[in-house]
Write a protein that holds these residues in place. Structure first.
Motif, mmCIF file in Angstrom:
data_model
loop_
_atom_site.group_PDB
_atom_site.id
_atom_site.type_symbol
_atom_site.label_atom_id
_atom_site.label_comp_id
_atom_site.label_asym_id
_atom_site.label_seq_id
_atom_site.Cartn_x
_atom_site.Cartn_y
_atom_site.Cartn_z
ATOM 1 N N UNK A 132 0.853 -1.193 0.000
ATOM 2 C CA UNK A 132 0.000 0.000 0.000
ATOM 3 C C UNK A 132 0.885 1.238 0.000
ATOM 4 N N UNK A 133 0.266 2.397 -0.230
ATOM 5 C CA UNK A 133 1.001 3.666 -0.197
ATOM 6 C C UNK A 133 2.091 3.718 -1.242
ATOM 7 N N UNK A 134 3.324 4.013 -0.805
ATOM 8 C CA UNK A 134 4.443 4.075 -1.747
ATOM 9 C C UNK A 134 5.231 2.764 -1.760
ATOM 10 N N UNK A 135 4.616 1.686 -1.299
ATOM 11 C CA UNK A 135 5.182 0.334 -1.355
ATOM 12 C C UNK A 135 6.561 0.271 -0.685
ATOM 13 N N UNK A 136 6.601 0.598 0.617
ATOM 14 C CA UNK A 136 7.898 0.680 1.300
ATOM 15 C C UNK A 136 8.503 -0.689 1.596
ATOM 16 N N UNK A 137 9.821 -0.689 1.722
ATOM 17 C CA UNK A 137 10.544 -1.834 2.257
ATOM 18 C C UNK A 137 10.457 -1.716 3.779
ATOM 19 N N UNK A 138 9.917 -2.736 4.438
ATOM 20 C CA UNK A 138 9.594 -2.620 5.853
ATOM 21 C C UNK A 138 10.503 -3.441 6.764
ATOM 22 N N UNK A 139 11.480 -4.101 6.188
ATOM 23 C CA UNK A 139 12.402 -4.855 7.028
ATOM 24 C C UNK A 139 12.996 -6.032 6.288
ATOM 25 N N UNK A 140 14.069 -6.563 6.846
ATOM 26 C CA UNK A 140 14.733 -7.731 6.262
ATOM 27 C C UNK A 140 15.055 -8.737 7.353
ATOM 28 N N UNK A 141 15.332 -9.952 6.917
ATOM 29 C CA UNK A 141 15.628 -11.043 7.841
ATOM 30 C C UNK A 141 16.637 -11.972 7.165
ATOM 31 N N UNK A 142 17.594 -12.462 7.932
ATOM 32 C CA UNK A 142 18.566 -13.412 7.396
ATOM 33 C C UNK A 142 18.941 -14.414 8.475
ATOM 34 N N UNK A 143 19.063 -15.667 8.071
ATOM 35 C CA UNK A 143 19.497 -16.706 9.011
ATOM 36 C C UNK A 143 20.392 -17.697 8.297
ATOM 37 N N UNK A 144 21.401 -18.166 9.022
ATOM 38 C CA UNK A 144 22.246 -19.259 8.540
ATOM 39 C C UNK A 144 21.829 -20.535 9.269
ATOM 40 N N UNK A 145 21.808 -21.639 8.544
ATOM 41 C CA UNK A 145 21.342 -22.909 9.087
ATOM 42 C C UNK A 145 22.486 -23.914 9.059
ATOM 43 N N UNK A 146 22.630 -24.657 10.137
ATOM 44 C CA UNK A 146 23.598 -25.750 10.154
ATOM 45 C C UNK A 146 23.033 -26.894 9.310
ATOM 46 N N UNK A 147 23.610 -27.171 8.136
ATOM 47 C CA UNK A 147 23.025 -28.185 7.257
ATOM 48 C C UNK A 147 23.328 -29.596 7.754
ATOM 49 N N UNK A 148 22.269 -30.369 7.983
ATOM 50 C CA UNK A 148 22.388 -31.691 8.567
ATOM 51 C C UNK A 148 21.968 -32.744 7.545
#
Length: 204
Positions: free
Chosen positions: A43-59
């Motif tokens: 909506x509005x001016x279509x803002x970027x509202x946040x980011x998320x990043x995670x590293x996973x121990x691959x098993x």
């Protein structure tokens, strides 16, 4: 504000894994080692509202930690040191990205949820915590915006913003958050220029 979550994953590979569909005897299972996600306002001016990043121990399927192949590290920049210092278990990583989503639909360039949820959870022997109905394919958004099918087929997520000439901070290809941001900046641009209607995100 209505939002969409644009995400990307990096999953284990050796050189040549993709063209042989991870079926060689020495190929690792294509379980995830990194999740990146961005929240885009619809909506509005279509803002970027946040980011998320995670590293996973691959098993692996026997519960042992996969060693990262040098090819994978060279492709993604993910090192053993990063996994040791920042890596979390799969369940914790999925719970984290689910909290970040706050119930919004997840979109990826293709079907990254198959590696993030279906394959990784199956290999780990855990129940998928996010249902398939929460995910969709961002390619259909670009089709709605008029991107030619032949261009869709040859444009990876990390080249999408470049394809549209969208100005953005420097991004590293094959880095989950940066690839998600490439798609996010593109969708934001298309909505701001009127080429993509926000209600397309609600279509089944």
């Amino acid at each position: 504000m209505k939002t969409a979550i644009i995400f990307d994953c990096e999953f284990l590979c050796l050189e040549g894994s993709q063209p042989r569909y991870w079926c060689a005897a020495h190929d690792p299972d294509p379980v995830i080692a990194q999740i990146g996600a961005a929240r885009l306002g619809l909506e509005g001016d279509f803002p970027m509202l946040g980011t998320h990043k995670a590293y996973i121990r691959p098993i692996d399927r026997f519960g042992e930690r996969y060693a990262l192949d040098p090819f994978f590290t060279g492709l993604t920049g993910i090192t053993e040191g990063i996994i040791e210092a920042e890596g979390v278990g799969l369940e914790e990583a999925l719970a984290g990205v689910d909290r970040f989503s706050d119930g919004a639909r997840f979109w990826s360039w293709g079907k990254d949820e198959l590696n993030m949820i279906a394959i990784s959870c199956y290999v780990a022997g855990i129940k998928p915590p996010i249902p398939a109905t929460r995910f969709d394919n961002a390619v259909k958004l670009l089709i709605a915006a008029g991107m030619p099918i032949e261009d869709l087929a040859r444009t990876p997520s990390n080249k999408l913003a470049q394809y549209y000439g969208v100005e953005h901070p420097p991004l590293q290809g094959h880095e989950a958050l940066d690839d998600a941001l490439s798609v996010t900046y593109t969708l934001q641009h298309l909505m701001k220029t009127g080429k993509l209607r926000p209600d397309v995100f609600d279509r089944p």
